[in-house]
Write an enzyme that holds these catalytic residues in place. Sequence first.
Site, PDB file in Angstrom:
ATOM      1  N   LYS A 146       0.825  -1.204   0.000  1.00 36.19           N
ATOM      2  CA  LYS A 146       0.000   0.000   0.000  1.00 36.19           C
ATOM      3  C   LYS A 146       0.870   1.270   0.000  1.00 36.19           C
ATOM      4  O   LYS A 146       0.435   2.332  -0.431  1.00 36.19           O
ATOM      5  CB  LYS A 146      -0.923   0.018   1.204  1.00 36.19           C
ATOM      6  CG  LYS A 146      -1.861  -1.180   1.333  1.00 36.19           C
ATOM      7  CD  LYS A 146      -3.115  -1.021   0.514  1.00 36.19           C
ATOM      8  CE  LYS A 146      -4.181  -2.080   0.801  1.00 36.19           C
ATOM      9  NZ  LYS A 146      -3.783  -3.463   0.556  1.00 36.19           N
TER      10      LYS A 146
HETATM   11  C1  LIG Z   1      -4.239  -4.548  -0.089  1.00 37.57           C
HETATM   12  C2  LIG Z   1      -3.414  -5.777  -0.201  1.00 37.57           C
HETATM   13  C3  LIG Z   1      -3.624  -6.741  -1.211  1.00 37.57           C
HETATM   14  C4  LIG Z   1      -4.768  -6.648  -2.213  1.00 37.57           C
HETATM   15  O1  LIG Z   1      -4.609  -5.612  -3.147  1.00 37.57           O
HETATM   16  P1  LIG Z   1      -5.873  -5.066  -3.969  1.00 37.57           P
HETATM   17  O2  LIG Z   1      -5.396  -3.876  -4.687  1.00 37.57           O
HETATM   18  O3  LIG Z   1      -6.922  -4.759  -2.940  1.00 37.57           O
HETATM   19  O4  LIG Z   1      -6.303  -6.162  -4.885  1.00 37.57           O
HETATM   20  C5  LIG Z   1      -2.772  -7.829  -1.276  1.00 37.57           C
HETATM   21  N1  LIG Z   1      -1.779  -7.991  -0.374  1.00 37.57           N
HETATM   22  C6  LIG Z   1      -1.548  -7.100   0.614  1.00 37.57           C
HETATM   23  C7  LIG Z   1      -0.440  -7.364   1.591  1.00 37.57           C
HETATM   24  C8  LIG Z   1      -2.335  -5.955   0.736  1.00 37.57           C
HETATM   25  O5  LIG Z   1      -2.104  -5.092   1.743  1.00 37.57           O
END
Ligand SMILES: *Cc1c(COP(=O)(O)O)cnc(C)c1O
Length: 496
Positions: free
Chosen positions: A114
């Site tokens: 993120k």
């Molecule tokens: C948010 C997240 C995801 C999923 O990503 P999306 O964009 O919601 O599909 C996968 N792995 C981790 C560690 C995340 O924090």
Amino acid sequence: MNYVSTRNRGVSLTASQAISQGLARDGGLLTPETLPRLTPEMLEDLRGKPYAQRAVAVMQLFLEDFSQEELTAFTQAGYACPAKFDDPKVAPLHPLDGNTACLELWHGPTSAFKDMALQILPHLLSVSLVKTQEDKTVCILVATSGDTGKAALEGFKDVDRTKILVFYPKDGVSAVQALQMQTQQGDNVGVCAVHGNFDDAQTGVKTLFSDEKLRQDLAGRGYFLSSANSINWGRILPQLVYYISAYCDLLNAGQIQMGEKVNYCVPTGNFGNILACWYAGQMGLPVGKLICASNSNNVLTDFLATGTYDRNRPFHTTMSPSMDILVSSNLERLLFALSGQDDQAVAGYMKQLNETGKYTVSEAIQARLREDFYGGFCDEATTSQTIAQVWKDYGYLIDPHTAVAYHVMEDYRKATGDDRTTVFVSTASPFKFCDSVLHSLGVDQVEEGLGALDQLEKVSGRPAPVPLASLRDKAVRFTESVDKGQMMDVVLEMLR
Ligand SMILES: *Cc1c(COP(=O)(O)O)cnc(C)c1O
């Protein structure tokens, strides 16, 4: 380039308007009306640049009302090494074998992917407010089950004209995650625990967003509320960059020739990350198959196989919690594109989803989905086995989200015989999920809290990322916890 709503193409906004607004007023997602071209000449040029400059070049194609100087300042600040990222490549590729590489997206301040977008979005938003002549200060409200809240706090920390307040469930985050938030620094941040689970925190935040009296009260004080979730275009755009950057790195490593197609496998929850890769492919990046990896919450696997999206199913709590999602919001943007920007069709699907929990897309969309995507999922036992297997075979430690991706990639290869170069995406550091990783490696007695961090360092012989290791000596700043009904008081207290 203009941004339109997926539910009404008549809405047409500039980039800065789309980013300040977040969501279209009709509930649709704001989406670029056309996609810029990425030519082989541009890729050739990007090959020679560092990550921050690759990011400027790609984002500039979409953000016509931002100057190159502005974008350069944002990426220099957000992707600074070692201030923010612990690797000068920002999003490095870790080669596993001749045709497989792992794209590591967890070298940022919170050790999860993120950060890639949330280190940029706050700057985009802050400057968008100036460009759209919004004179109020934005207060970002977040209900978090862990990763997003901390990444948003780090991203918004001390950014002009912004404040951020994060609510997390007292019983719903790991000890490490709670400590990450309680020790958050910055003058414009607030963190508060809510008694209950994630749903309690989330419902509480939704209630605050829809409270008209609160809105007026805050407007009088010079504030408005907004969210930082992945429906905002400013969160998707920075994610296109690393797929393009990975391709450049494969070229530079001599692993592929210019123009050769590469498969990408993405562990998917809200569909934001994989959608960014699909956009990059539409722009001209040579993308082969896009492999969509889910955990036991496999609503997307079924959708890609049948054309029917059906959220009426049990919800599973898994060891890859950031993918525990039944409604993948960003799928709406893909449907908009694949239907030929048929806003009425998209509005219809979303209405059905709202009323009955499901919808079936047209034959034409299904055909396009089959062409571009492969969907698969990985259950809990297999996730554990995969962590152990990859550690044994390659001496490479991966977290549960990444393990889901690795397993589905292998399934895809077995099912199709496709041996093209494939990049699988690693979305979190294994040290963020010490408990699950240790159990998967066969350690029975896992210690509490930060003790597990020490254990995993010992077992793996690798150091934990600095942001996690340094939690050992950070001072706790935020200890408040409230009932759901008191959340408004916390907001009013912070925005006095
Ligand atoms: C948010 C997240 C995801 C999923 O990503 P999306 O964009 O919601 O599909 C996968 N792995 C981790 C560690 C995340 O924090």
